[in-house]
Design a protein around this motif. Structure first.
Motif, PDB file in Angstrom:
ATOM      1  N   GLY A 130     -14.140   7.851  -2.062  1.00 23.31           N
ATOM      2  CA  GLY A 130     -14.808   6.863  -2.907  1.00 23.31           C
ATOM      3  C   GLY A 130     -15.174   7.499  -4.234  1.00 23.31           C
ATOM      4  O   GLY A 130     -15.289   8.718  -4.365  1.00 23.31           O
ATOM      5  N   ARG A 131     -15.304   6.689  -5.242  1.00 23.87           N
ATOM      6  CA  ARG A 131     -15.680   7.245  -6.540  1.00 23.87           C
ATOM      7  C   ARG A 131     -16.671   6.332  -7.221  1.00 23.87           C
ATOM      8  O   ARG A 131     -16.715   5.139  -6.961  1.00 23.87           O
ATOM      9  CB  ARG A 131     -14.484   7.494  -7.426  1.00 23.87           C
ATOM     10  N   VAL A 132     -17.426   6.918  -8.105  1.00 22.43           N
ATOM     11  CA  VAL A 132     -18.423   6.203  -8.876  1.00 22.43           C
ATOM     12  C   VAL A 132     -17.832   5.956 -10.257  1.00 22.43           C
ATOM     13  O   VAL A 132     -17.208   6.846 -10.832  1.00 22.43           O
ATOM     14  CB  VAL A 132     -19.717   7.043  -8.978  1.00 22.43           C
ATOM     15  N   PRO A 133     -17.979   4.764 -10.817  1.00 27.38           N
ATOM     16  CA  PRO A 133     -17.432   4.518 -12.158  1.00 27.38           C
ATOM     17  C   PRO A 133     -18.058   5.451 -13.197  1.00 27.38           C
ATOM     18  O   PRO A 133     -19.244   5.756 -13.135  1.00 27.38           O
ATOM     19  CB  PRO A 133     -17.784   3.062 -12.456  1.00 27.38           C
ATOM     20  N   THR A 134     -17.228   5.897 -14.133  1.00 31.53           N
ATOM     21  CA  THR A 134     -17.722   6.770 -15.201  1.00 31.53           C
ATOM     22  C   THR A 134     -18.475   5.936 -16.230  1.00 31.53           C
ATOM     23  O   THR A 134     -18.375   4.705 -16.246  1.00 31.53           O
ATOM     24  CB  THR A 134     -16.562   7.490 -15.899  1.00 31.53           C
ATOM     25  N   GLN A 135     -19.197   6.608 -17.121  1.00 36.57           N
ATOM     26  CA  GLN A 135     -19.918   5.910 -18.188  1.00 36.57           C
ATOM     27  C   GLN A 135     -18.949   5.134 -19.070  1.00 36.57           C
ATOM     28  O   GLN A 135     -19.250   4.040 -19.522  1.00 36.57           O
ATOM     29  CB  GLN A 135     -20.724   6.905 -19.032  1.00 36.57           C
ATOM     30  N   ALA A 136     -17.761   5.707 -19.329  1.00 33.34           N
ATOM     31  CA  ALA A 136     -16.770   5.022 -20.163  1.00 33.34           C
ATOM     32  C   ALA A 136     -16.317   3.715 -19.516  1.00 33.34           C
ATOM     33  O   ALA A 136     -16.078   2.723 -20.199  1.00 33.34           O
ATOM     34  CB  ALA A 136     -15.578   5.935 -20.415  1.00 33.34           C
ATOM     35  N   GLU A 137     -16.200   3.711 -18.186  1.00 35.44           N
ATOM     36  CA  GLU A 137     -15.780   2.495 -17.491  1.00 35.44           C
ATOM     37  C   GLU A 137     -16.882   1.448 -17.482  1.00 35.44           C
ATOM     38  O   GLU A 137     -16.601   0.253 -17.387  1.00 35.44           O
ATOM     39  CB  GLU A 137     -15.368   2.827 -16.059  1.00 35.44           C
ATOM     40  N   LEU A 138     -18.110   1.884 -17.588  1.00 38.23           N
ATOM     41  CA  LEU A 138     -19.223   0.945 -17.580  1.00 38.23           C
ATOM     42  C   LEU A 138     -19.456   0.308 -18.944  1.00 38.23           C
ATOM     43  O   LEU A 138     -20.045  -0.760 -19.035  1.00 38.23           O
ATOM     44  CB  LEU A 138     -20.507   1.646 -17.107  1.00 38.23           C
ATOM     45  N   PRO A 140     -18.642  -1.709 -22.384  1.00 40.90           N
ATOM     46  CA  PRO A 140     -17.715  -2.812 -22.691  1.00 40.90           C
ATOM     47  C   PRO A 140     -16.561  -2.280 -23.532  1.00 40.90           C
ATOM     48  O   PRO A 140     -16.723  -1.323 -24.286  1.00 40.90           O
ATOM     49  CB  PRO A 140     -18.572  -3.813 -23.472  1.00 40.90           C
ATOM     50  N   PRO A 141     -15.381  -2.869 -23.403  1.00 39.08           N
ATOM     51  CA  PRO A 141     -14.229  -2.379 -24.164  1.00 39.08           C
ATOM     52  C   PRO A 141     -14.435  -2.563 -25.665  1.00 39.08           C
ATOM     53  O   PRO A 141     -15.057  -3.528 -26.108  1.00 39.08           O
ATOM     54  CB  PRO A 141     -13.066  -3.225 -23.647  1.00 39.08           C
ATOM     55  N   ALA A 142     -13.889  -1.619 -26.422  1.00 39.37           N
ATOM     56  CA  ALA A 142     -13.969  -1.702 -27.892  1.00 39.37           C
ATOM     57  C   ALA A 142     -12.986  -2.760 -28.370  1.00 39.37           C
ATOM     58  O   ALA A 142     -11.937  -2.973 -27.763  1.00 39.37           O
ATOM     59  CB  ALA A 142     -13.633  -0.352 -28.505  1.00 39.37           C
TER      60      ALA A 142
END
Length: 160
Positions: A130-138, A140-142
């Motif tokens: 299992g993995r935890v989402p990274t800050q970049a994934e959290l 919003p997209p640019a």
């Protein structure tokens, strides 16, 4: 709560689907957090009776203890699922049932030791892979290059 008096289980708790810990709340309602037994709250007797998902019933904490000792897999399975949910940071899904079952079985083989439950969860594929989402994934997209940035919402005028 009328008049500031706490309600003491106006509606009796019934056993829910297998894996529910609601029966624990019923039995443990008669105990203070300092392990002192109480039988009355707000002048009303505390009803600590309840039932397990298999249909068996109990009248107090001692009855709950003996019921759980007769069927420890009820508690171990539910507790394993709750710890897995916490450890993965998501709710348990149907595909996690094998993990919960395997960990509970290994725990039972080791006399239901807490350490075997924790080790079983940590060594499980669900926990290891299992993995935890990274800050970049959290974030919003640019907006795409060349696109105009979104305009901030204008405040609505207050109605008069």
């Amino acid at each position: 709560m009328a008049g500031g008096a706490p309600r003491v289980r106006a509606v009796p708790l019934e056993p829910l689907a297998e894996g529910s810990l609601r029966f624990l709340a019923a039995a443990l309602g008669e105990h203070w957090y300092v392990r002192r037994r109480r039988t009355v709250e707000a002048g009303m007797p505390i009803d600590a009776s309840g039932g397990l998902p298999d249909g068996s019933t109990f009248a107090d904490v001692r009855g709950l203890e003996s019921a759980l000792l007769r069927r420890p897999e009820l508690f171990v399975g539910t507790f394993t699922e709750k710890l897995l949910t916490y450890g993965l940071g998501r709710g348990a899904e149907s595909y996690d049932r094998c993990t919960v079952r395997d960990v509970a079985k290994a725990c039972a083989a080791d006399d239901h030791r807490f350490s075997s439950l924790i080790l079983g969860l940590v060594r499980s594929d669900a926990f290891q892979k299992g993995r935890v989402p990274t800050q970049a994934e959290l974030r919003p997209p640019a907006p795409p290059l060349g696109a105009e940035p979104p305009q901030p919402a204008r405040p609505r005028p207050m109605p008069r």
